[in-house]
Design a protein around this motif. Structure first.
Motif, PDB file in Angstrom:
ATOM      1  N   TYR A 187       0.818  -1.212   0.000  1.00 47.84           N
ATOM      2  CA  TYR A 187       0.000   0.000   0.000  1.00 47.84           C
ATOM      3  C   TYR A 187       0.854   1.265   0.000  1.00 47.84           C
ATOM      4  O   TYR A 187       0.592   2.213  -0.775  1.00 47.84           O
ATOM      5  N   ASN A 188       1.879   1.320   0.838  1.00 49.65           N
ATOM      6  CA  ASN A 188       2.679   2.543   0.933  1.00 49.65           C
ATOM      7  C   ASN A 188       3.488   2.832  -0.336  1.00 49.65           C
ATOM      8  O   ASN A 188       3.518   3.987  -0.790  1.00 49.65           O
ATOM      9  N   PRO A 189       4.170   1.838  -0.944  1.00 53.79           N
ATOM     10  CA  PRO A 189       4.831   2.120  -2.222  1.00 53.79           C
ATOM     11  C   PRO A 189       3.846   2.558  -3.314  1.00 53.79           C
ATOM     12  O   PRO A 189       4.156   3.464  -4.102  1.00 53.79           O
ATOM     13  N   ILE A 190       2.669   1.932  -3.352  1.00 49.30           N
ATOM     14  CA  ILE A 190       1.667   2.341  -4.339  1.00 49.30           C
ATOM     15  C   ILE A 190       1.259   3.794  -4.102  1.00 49.30           C
ATOM     16  O   ILE A 190       1.121   4.592  -5.037  1.00 49.30           O
ATOM     17  N   LYS A 191       1.094   4.146  -2.845  1.00 46.00           N
ATOM     18  CA  LYS A 191       0.726   5.521  -2.500  1.00 46.00           C
ATOM     19  C   LYS A 191       1.811   6.507  -2.926  1.00 46.00           C
ATOM     20  O   LYS A 191       1.517   7.607  -3.398  1.00 46.00           O
ATOM     21  N   GLN A 192       3.076   6.099  -2.778  1.00 43.94           N
ATOM     22  CA  GLN A 192       4.175   6.953  -3.221  1.00 43.94           C
ATOM     23  C   GLN A 192       4.160   7.158  -4.721  1.00 43.94           C
ATOM     24  O   GLN A 192       4.451   8.256  -5.216  1.00 43.94           O
ATOM     25  N   LEU A 193       3.838   6.109  -5.460  1.00 41.53           N
ATOM     26  CA  LEU A 193       3.924   6.152  -6.920  1.00 41.53           C
ATOM     27  C   LEU A 193       2.675   6.729  -7.574  1.00 41.53           C
ATOM     28  O   LEU A 193       2.765   7.381  -8.621  1.00 41.53           O
ATOM     29  N   LEU A 194       1.505   6.503  -6.968  1.00 43.59           N
ATOM     30  CA  LEU A 194       0.255   6.950  -7.584  1.00 43.59           C
ATOM     31  C   LEU A 194      -0.344   8.182  -6.916  1.00 43.59           C
ATOM     32  O   LEU A 194      -1.256   8.794  -7.468  1.00 43.59           O
TER      33      LEU A 194
END
Length: 276
Positions: free
Chosen positions: A83-90
């Motif tokens: 969730y956190n990497p996705i939040k960083q990227l999107l």
């Protein structure tokens, strides 16, 4: 599920790597114990979809919405390490679309996911998060990517060679094409831009893959229409022809009625967009 001590955010270098090359690999993101649970749940769903019969090919088996079918898999959707990497990227607001599980048969030809029909759709970022429950190497089915092919004009320059039916695009074999084989062990996770050209070589019958798909928050009508098109044509209609066991809905009741805050937010956002 027992968790491991692991950073839940990408470094600035990893973010730059993703933005530049279209992918990033996080090694050892999940522990062997966690992967055993994930693997068992995966196999259980796939066997259930086959009606208890063994998988022998010759066609691949695919189950859409697998992560909503078992608690061990559903918690991957909002796990900090994804969730956190996705939040960083999107960005802080994004759409969780669907998960899928596939048992492959042999190689998978070069392709991007969900081919955009316009520049506006091309610019709408979509990320696939891929798990492989078994060790995969260069010639045994690991994911191969062409770095930087998520960007135009490079992306478009590859298209004619890949889509005209040539057995050996650019005059070379699949394994001879300039690309990076992302060899992985269980617990490694690959994040990649869905516009990135990717493939696999080898792998035999029954190579296991599971993926989660996240889309950026739609900011234009083009984005919203593309998202709805992907849902209807790429998910709902595909489920009707790919699954051995037919279902009335993509997501199970446990997902739709989840009390996990992040999942509840994802459900509500999808309902607002008419993705049921």
């Amino acid at each position: 599920m027992t968790t491991v001590e692991q950073s839940t955010e990408l470094t600035s270098e990893q973010v730059t790597h993703f933005e530049t090359f279209g992918y990033v690999v996080l090694r050892g993101l999940f522990s062997p114990e966690e992967m055993t649970e994930i693997s068992q749940a995966y196999d259980d769903v796939m066997e259930e979809d086959r009606g208890g019969k063994p998988f022998t090919g010759p066609k691949r088996q695919q189950v859409l919405g697998i992560c909503s079918m078992r608690p061990q898999l559903m918690q991957l959707i909002d796990d900090d390490r994804i969730y956190n990497p996705i939040k960083q990227l999107l960005g802080p607001s994004f759409i969780y679309l669907v998960s899928d599980a596939t048992l492959f048969v042999g190689s998978k030809s070069w392709h991007p996911d969900g081919v955009p029909r316009s520049q506006a759709e091309f610019d709408y970022m979509r990320i696939k998060v891929a798990f492989y429950p078994d060790p995969l190497r260069s010639l045994t089915g690991c994911l191969r990517v062409i770095p930087g092919s998520h960007k135009r004009p490079f992306h478009d320059s590859i298209m004619p060679q890949m889509t005209d039916g040539k057995a050996n695009p650019f005059g070379v074999s699949m394994e001879g094409l300039p690309a990076v084989p992302l060899e992985t062990d269980p617990g490694d996770v690959i994040f990649f831009d869905q516009n990135t050209w990717h493939a696999s070589v080898g792998g035999g019958t029954g190579r296991r893959q599971m993926s989660l798909n996240y889309f950026a928050e739609p900011t234009t009508d083009d984005h919203s229409e593309y998202l709805k098109w992907i849902w209807e044509e790429g998910v709902v209609n595909h489920m009707k022809v790919s699954s051995g066991t037919q279902r009335d809905q993509i997501h199970g009741d446990a997902f739709l009625n989840s009390e996990r805050p992040r999942i509840r937010e994802m459900i509500e956002r999808k309902v607002e967009l008419g993705l049921r």
